[in-house]
Design a protein around this motif. Structure first.
Motif: not given
Ligand code: NFS
Length: 664
Positions: A376-380, A264-266, A292-299
């Motif tokens: 969260i994205v807005k924080e960024g 959802l951040i994506l 890490c593995c979050t990267a692998n899931e979204t990749l």
């Protein structure tokens, strides 16, 4: 050449270590220098399960105060590590099942079932009727059936039925078929409490049962449900390493394991309103990457680029270009807080289960997921104007293209199409000797060994020797950074392997996903075993599993469930059971005589490769296959498949998004 080349094979990490040190920032690489591992704990002979100790079983001390022997203590420690790893994976799987239930009940409106084909397949396997039923009704039953597996007290786990029959019988005969996922983990904790199970072999056998509840339980359910919610992966191209961070965009990194929030951040990063908002802050856009593995899931599913693996996490912040690092669970270093303090980076924790002192906590709730993701994205975005104020920005110009997305479904499809998919071509190639065997190379990084070196060395050597390599986790990212997850790797493959890869249209190193997706490797192995020609069990295959740079308890659970499934497993870096010859014997020869697989800790990379090849050749001989001959094949002259991989994924295959995944 910088002095950091001795601690990492990754040039981006090497450059950023220089940057961090100039600034006086300490990282895991430094701490590994000055924190010497405790030699007693390191060998597994420290017992601290009660308050009479801790008892250190060294020198003349042969038992603890209670009389527990070295073998018992070492076995108990290993058993508890396996249980912790199994708990972590499986609890992740539970959250995926709970999320599916929330979606099915209409309580998580920002999600939907994206892969109806997979839902139907899983439902059918679970014995849930699908005819004429609404998607969400089926999904609800699947979620509930999955959740029931965790608390099941009697019988055996449903997913064990996916293993070859012979394997199921071995588990049954030995009494190690798991009853329920939670039950086996709890029982390990009970058995290893003071004054309970005090026979090393007996403790370790339950370790196998506990690990099986992860591999053929929690993790396998997790992979299936994640595919149902977000789509079954199909090959796609992407990019890896720090060069994926952008100079002029808001950089947000998702790090950890569960894809629920990161997906959802994506979406939030792609939301036109959010992009417009980023522009008002002076950024050209929003750039999402993973670690890490979050990267692998979204990749695997969305092609989101990966900034790096486990040991890259602190260094990513040291670029000074990260507005927000958003973390959920597992493999997240507490040290990130300290590194982030030197920069404008906001470290945001999001899981109900994982807070880190000093980080900003914005708790994820699937019922209002998109709202939280946008917050969260807005924080960024709001943090973007702070970039470069107090820090120097340095993004190493280092990245590599890669191909990921090899689900077992897709591998099947590639070998015969939608209606005639099978593992026949792969099995035939192994039988003739074009492919010598198969290796799964997986697992973590560990600063006790040079970052990425062993992963890269082992994988290169194996493909050179005509061994097809399947990968997950940080190991896959390591090799990707070297440029080996793509058609270029064909140039490094042995002639026979190259010929087969060109014919089927796959690279010689296949990225199968995150750490829970090691279960895809189990499924591939089961399908190869039942396809015919390579015996009738996973244990018959000329295959080996390796975790060259392991560090986590999860890795031990994975290793143990592969052993219990019949696989020879090699772990590098360090031996946590070095204190007991007997326990080392029990998990190698002992386990081999029971389940066909064995676990060995081999610290020398060359020896790892040599043992792998020897085992593969031994299995070939046992199957009566022709002896592997490196000069026999590879003269076909087939054109390389660069052209295939150059085509955008959605135009490349028939299986996926159009034919199989709803809505896209
Ligand atoms: Ni798995 Fe190791 Fe962590 Fe993923 Fe990486 S460290 S056991 S590979 S990110 S879980």
């Amino acid at each position: 050449m910088s002095k950091y080349v001795s601690v990492t094979a990754d040039p981006a990490v090497e450059q950023l270590l220089e940057v961090a040190h100039e600034k006086g920032i300490e990282t895991a690489f430094d701490r590994a220098e000055y924190i010497k591992p405790c030699p007693i704990g390191s060998d597994g002979v420290c017992c601290k399960i009660c308050a009479m100790g801790p008892c250190r079983l060294v020198g003349k001390v042969k038992t603890g105060i209670c009389g527990a022997t070295v073998d018992t203590v070492v076995a108990r420690n290993l058993g508890r590590q396996i249980a912790a790893g199994a708990a972590a994976h499986s609890d992740h799987g539970r959250d995926m099942a709970l999320a599916l239930l929330a979606v099915a009940e209409g309580e998580a409106p920002d999600y939907r079932v994206r892969d109806i084909g997979k839902l139907v397949e899983v439902a059918t396997f679970l014995g849930i009727s699908v005819e004429g039923r609404e998607t969400n009704d089926i999904a609800k039953d699947v979620a509930e059936a999955a959740l029931a597996q965790f608390g099941q007290q009697r019988g055996t786990l449903k997913y064990l039925e996916r293993a070859p029959r012979k394997r199921q019988q071995i588990w049954k005969d030995l009494g190690i078929a798991p009853r329920g996922i939670d039950r086996e983990v709890v029982e390990t904790l009970h058995r290893t409490h003071i004054g309970n199970d005090q026979d090393a072999e007996h403790i370790l056998d339950h370790g196998l049962r506990t690990a099986l509840s992860d591999g053929w339980g929690g993790s396998m359910l997790s992979t299936d449900i994640t595919d149902i919610l977000f789509g079954t992966p199909v090959p796609l191209t992407s990019e890896v390493n720090m060069g994926c961070l952008e100079e002029d965009e808001v950089n947000i990194i998702v790090h950890g394991h569960e894809p629920l929030l990161s997906e959802l951040i994506l979406m939030a990063c792609q939301d036109p309103e959010m992009i417009e908002y980023a522009k008002t802050k002076g950024a050209k856009g929003i750039n999402l990457t993973g670690i890490c593995c979050t990267a692998n899931e979204t990749l695997m599913r969305q092609g989101v680029r990966s900034a790096g693996n486990f040991l890259s996490q602190e260094l990513a912040i040291a670029t000074g270009a990260v507005e927000a690092m958003v973390v959920d669970i597992q493999c997240i270093m507490q040290a990130l807080v300290g590194v982030a303090e030197h920069y404008h980076t906001k470290l945001i924790t999001t899981s109900r289960k994982a807070k880190i002192t000093g980080a900003t906590h914005i708790e994820f709730d699937e019922h209002k997921a998109f709202e939280i993701a946008k917050r969260i994205v807005k924080e960024g975005i709001d943090n973007f104007p702070n970039r470069g104020k107090a820090e120097k920005v340095y993004i190493p110009n280092v990245s590599a293209p890669l191909v990921a997305g090899f689900s077992h479904e897709y591998l099947r499809y590639m070998q015969g199409g939608y209606y005639r998919g099978s593992f026949r071509p792969l099995n035939d190639a192994v039988m003739t000797g074009r492919i010598r065997g198969v290796a799964g190379v997986v697992g973590c990084n560990n600063p006790r060994t040079p970052h990425d070196y062993t992963h890269n060395y082992v994988v290169q050597e194996l493909i050179k020797n005509d061994v097809l390599v399947v990968q997950t986790g940080c190991s896959a990212i390591s090799v990707a950074k070297l440029g080996l997850l793509g058609p270029e790797a064909l140039d490094h493959a042995g002639p026979g392997l190259r010929e087969v890869c060109e014919a089927i249209g796959i690279p010689p190193v296949l990225h199968l996903g995150s750490c829970v997706d090691n279960t895809r490797i189990l499924t591939v192995a089961s399908q190869m075993a039942t396809e015919g020609g390579l015996g009738d069990d996973i244990g018959d295959l000329p295959a080996v599993g390796l975790a060259p740079e392991w560090m986590s308890e999860k890795a031990l659970s994975i290793g143990a469930y592969f052993v219990a499934s019949g696989v020879y497993v090699i772990f590098g870096t360090k031996n946590p059971i070095a204190g007991s010859e007997e326990v080392q014997r029990l998990i190698s020869e002992g386990w081999e005589s029971k389940v066909g697989g064995k676990l060995e800790f081999i610290l020398d990379p060359e020896e790892m490769v040599q043992k792998t090849l020897e085992h593969i050749d031994l299995k070939r001989a046992e199957l009566g296959l022709p002896e592997y001959d490196p000069d026999r094949f590879g003269q076909s002259g087939d054109a390389p498949l660069e052209a295939f991989f150059a085509v955008p994924p959605e135009e490349r295959n028939l299986y996926s998004r159009k034919a199989y995944v709803s809505g896209d």
